[in-house]
Every structure is written in C-alpha cells, then in structure tokens.
Design a protein around this motif. Structure first.
Motif, short mmCIF file in Angstrom:
data_model
loop_
_atom_site.label_atom_id
_atom_site.label_comp_id
_atom_site.label_asym_id
_atom_site.label_seq_id
_atom_site.Cartn_x
_atom_site.Cartn_y
_atom_site.Cartn_z
N GLU A 32 0.83 -1.21 0.00
CA GLU A 32 0.00 0.00 0.00
C GLU A 32 0.87 1.26 0.00
N PHE A 33 1.98 1.20 0.73
CA PHE A 33 2.91 2.32 0.79
C PHE A 33 3.61 2.49 -0.56
N VAL A 34 4.06 1.39 -1.13
CA VAL A 34 4.76 1.43 -2.42
C VAL A 34 3.84 1.98 -3.51
N GLU A 35 2.62 1.47 -3.57
CA GLU A 35 1.69 1.91 -4.60
C GLU A 35 1.27 3.37 -4.41
N ALA A 36 1.19 3.80 -3.15
CA ALA A 36 0.85 5.21 -2.90
C ALA A 36 1.96 6.13 -3.40
N LEU A 37 3.22 5.74 -3.22
CA LEU A 37 4.33 6.53 -3.75
C LEU A 37 4.27 6.57 -5.28
N ALA A 38 4.00 5.42 -5.89
CA ALA A 38 3.92 5.36 -7.36
C ALA A 38 2.77 6.23 -7.88
N SER A 39 1.67 6.25 -7.13
CA SER A 39 0.51 7.04 -7.56
C SER A 39 0.79 8.54 -7.50
N LYS A 40 1.82 8.92 -6.74
CA LYS A 40 2.21 10.33 -6.65
C LYS A 40 3.18 10.73 -7.76
N GLY A 41 3.45 9.79 -8.67
CA GLY A 41 4.30 10.11 -9.81
C GLY A 41 5.76 9.73 -9.65
N PRO A 61 2.95 0.91 10.02
CA PRO A 61 1.51 0.61 10.09
C PRO A 61 0.75 1.21 8.92
N LEU A 62 -0.25 0.49 8.47
CA LEU A 62 -1.04 0.96 7.33
C LEU A 62 -1.73 2.28 7.64
N ASP A 63 -2.08 2.50 8.90
CA ASP A 63 -2.74 3.76 9.25
C ASP A 63 -1.81 4.97 9.11
N LEU A 64 -0.51 4.71 8.93
CA LEU A 64 0.45 5.81 8.77
C LEU A 64 0.89 5.99 7.32
N VAL A 65 0.40 5.15 6.42
CA VAL A 65 0.86 5.21 5.03
C VAL A 65 0.65 6.59 4.43
N ASP A 66 -0.55 7.13 4.54
CA ASP A 66 -0.83 8.44 3.93
C ASP A 66 0.07 9.52 4.50
N ARG A 67 0.26 9.52 5.82
CA ARG A 67 1.11 10.53 6.46
C ARG A 67 2.56 10.40 6.00
N MET A 68 3.06 9.17 5.97
CA MET A 68 4.44 8.96 5.57
C MET A 68 4.65 9.36 4.11
N VAL A 69 3.73 8.97 3.26
CA VAL A 69 3.84 9.31 1.84
C VAL A 69 3.81 10.83 1.65
N ASP A 70 2.94 11.50 2.38
CA ASP A 70 2.88 12.97 2.28
C ASP A 70 4.19 13.61 2.73
N GLU A 71 4.75 13.11 3.83
CA GLU A 71 6.01 13.69 4.33
C GLU A 71 7.14 13.44 3.33
N ILE A 72 7.23 12.21 2.82
CA ILE A 72 8.33 11.86 1.93
C ILE A 72 8.21 12.59 0.59
N THR A 73 7.02 12.59 0.00
CA THR A 73 6.88 13.24 -1.30
C THR A 73 6.92 14.76 -1.17
N GLY A 74 6.52 15.29 -0.02
CA GLY A 74 6.69 16.72 0.20
C GLY A 74 8.17 17.08 0.19
N HIS A 75 8.97 16.22 0.81
CA HIS A 75 10.42 16.43 0.83
C HIS A 75 11.02 16.28 -0.56
N THR A 76 10.68 15.20 -1.25
CA THR A 76 11.28 14.96 -2.57
C THR A 76 10.88 16.04 -3.56
N ARG A 77 9.66 16.50 -3.49
CA ARG A 77 9.22 17.55 -4.43
C ARG A 77 9.91 18.87 -4.13
N SER A 78 10.10 19.18 -2.87
CA SER A 78 10.78 20.44 -2.54
C SER A 78 12.22 20.40 -3.03
N VAL A 79 12.85 19.23 -2.95
CA VAL A 79 14.21 19.09 -3.45
C VAL A 79 14.25 19.26 -4.97
#
Length: 302
Positions: free
Chosen positions: A40-49, A276-294
């Motif tokens: 779920e985490f992997v696919e969420a990252l992929a869905s963000k491009g 935990p799956l309940d943290l997937v959205d939060r983790m993906v948001d934090e990571i992709t927010g970081h990667t996009r800012s870079v």
C-alpha cells in the motif's frame, strides 16, 4: 521476481510506477525483506508520480545468501571492538550501501531519492556519505547515528528481535514473527491481529533465512558511530521517527537530524518501530513533500 547482479551480488528487486519518473529507492532494515515495505505504501508513492524500487538486501529474502561466511560470535566481536581491534565481519554496511548504488547502476538509474528504514536508514546514510552524486534526497526512517551514548532499546523489543527460532516449522516461525511485531508496534497504531498474522505468514512463506540476521547485525556494530561522517552529508535530508519507538528510541532520530546539516526532523506520536497501514498516507505525504521540494529547488537553481 527479477534478479540482477549488482556489486557482485545477485539482488532480488521489484519496480512500481513509470520508469520515466524520478526514482525512489527503498532500503529495508535488519533481517527484513523488501516485502516489509507495505505494498500500500509502495503503490501510494507510485501514484504520486514516482518510479519505486524496493529490493532485498544481501543475505536476506530472495537475494544472494552469504552462506560461506559463518555467523559471527557477536560477544567476541564486541569485545574486539571495545579493546580497539577491528571486527572480523563477513561484510560491512558500506558494502550494503554499495549494493544499493550498484543496483541503481544496473537499472540505468542515474540518481534517486533514497528512503531507508532502521538498518536501511543507516545504509542510506552511507550512500549519502560515499555516493552523494547518486542521491537526489535522503529520508532516514526510524534510524540512528550509531552514537553509543543514545538510550538503549527497551528490553522487550530487543529480546523479541534476537530470540532464537524454536524450530523451522512454519507455524513456529509465524508465531516468532508475530511476537516481534507485537513488541515493536507503537501504542498509537495497534495492528489488527488477523491482518498481522496474514502479513507475517506471507513474509514467512516468501523466505526464512535466520543466518543472515547475525551477519547483518555484525555489520551494524562494525560501522559504529557515524556522527562525524554525517557532518559531511550535503544531500537534502528528512528524518522520520516515532515518538514511541521501543527499538530505536526517539533520541536516535533527533541525533540523526542534529548531525546531518540542514536535516528536517518529523516525529509522530504513538508510532513505534514498524510501518503501520494507518500511517501510510502521512508517511507518503512527508516523503513526497520532501522529494518535491528538493526537485523544485534543483530546477530553480538549474
């Protein structure tokens, strides 16, 4: 599942998303397989491009096993280190970092955002230290600097992680995995018992290889304190850590952010030493927010 030779090692890996997108390389922790990254985490990252690559480290999962190397006697190796002698380890964390970079090379990926969890965070840190030109960004998740003065893991967590398997019967291995998961989960994100059992069962049925864990643990001990080396890191860094991590305590995340210049620290209440799956959205948001800012900053500077 595909395999590829990287750094002289046969590594098992998976890719998700469009290979034309920026790559996120996921590096897993001690004794853990690529499948410990929830799909779920992997696919969420992929869905963000993003093009997401996850792989089994050497000596675990479906990657090459270092079967010719005897598991080290950790007490003896610790004694050698304390009295100033080098440890005799089958391979080092630097070797494991080189594996990940060689995987990118074999896949013809010039640069990547690297996300490492626990031991994978240590490996990712070494990638940033020794291969900065290959990293777009670094995210160190529930990891540490190796500072010996940091608080130790809670007894229940370390005992569960290092307990010997009672047998190689599937049910015994599943119960062993459930006990580890139960003792490293944070109070804010309790797992559904049935879902946890199914997840552990799937991991057990994929691969079980106990000899790899002490060799990887020896590599962690051998690498020691990275604080002075982390001061050299120029890769934009995000540090994610649970405030209720019983295995790698919160102070370790704070220490990591303190010693990497410009690092951003995000801590999450109730989170332990798991994904935990309940943290997937939060983790993906934090990571992709970081990667996009870079990526944005690099585009502007170019």
């Amino acid at each position: 599942m595909p395999h590829i030779t990287a750094n002289g090692i046969e590594l098992c890996y998976e890719t998700h998303g469009n290979p034309r997108d920026e790559t996120i390389l996921l590096v897993m922790g001690l004794g853990a397989q690529l499948a410990h990254w929830p799909i779920e985490f992997v696919e969420a990252l992929a869905s963000k491009g993003y093009h997401v690559v996850r792989y089994d480290n050497r000596d675990i999962g479906l990657s090459q096993k270092m079967g010719d190397a005897k598991p080290p006697k950790l007490v003896w190796q610790l004694l050698r280190k304390r009295i100033g002698f080098p440890m005799a380890v089958p391979y080092t964390l630097r070797d494991m970092a080189d594996d990940g970079i060689a995987l990118l090379e074999a896949l013809e990926i010039e640069r990547a955002h690297v996300v490492g969890a626990s031991m994978g965070g240590m490996i990712a840190q070494l990638m940033a230290i020794h291969h900065a030109e290959r990293l777009l960004s670094l995210t160190s998740v529930m990891s540490t600097t190796g500072n010996p003065r940091l608080p130790q893991a809670e007894k229940r967590a370390i005992e569960a992680l290092t307990a010997p398997l009672p047998s190689m019967e599937e049910e015994a291995v599943i119960e062993h995995g459930i006990n580890i998961a139960r003792n490293i989960t944070g109070p804010g994100f309790p797992a559904d018992p049935e879902a946890r059992r199914k997840r552990v069962q799937a991991l057990v049925q994929r691969s079980v290889y106990p000899p790899g864990l002490p060799r990887q643990l020896a590599a962690i001990i051998d690498d020691g304190d990275r604080r002075s080396r982390l001061a050299q890191v120029t890769t934009p860094t995000l540090v994610l850590h649970g405030e209720d991590d019983p295995l790698v305590k919160l102070e370790a995340g704070k220490d990591t952010a303190k010693h990497i210049p410009g690092a951003k620290l995000v801590t999450i209440p109730g989170w332990g030493h798991d994904l935990p799956l309940d943290l997937v959205d939060r983790m993906v948001d934090e990571i992709t927010g970081h990667t996009r800012s870079v990526s944005t900053a690099q585009s502007v500077s170019a």
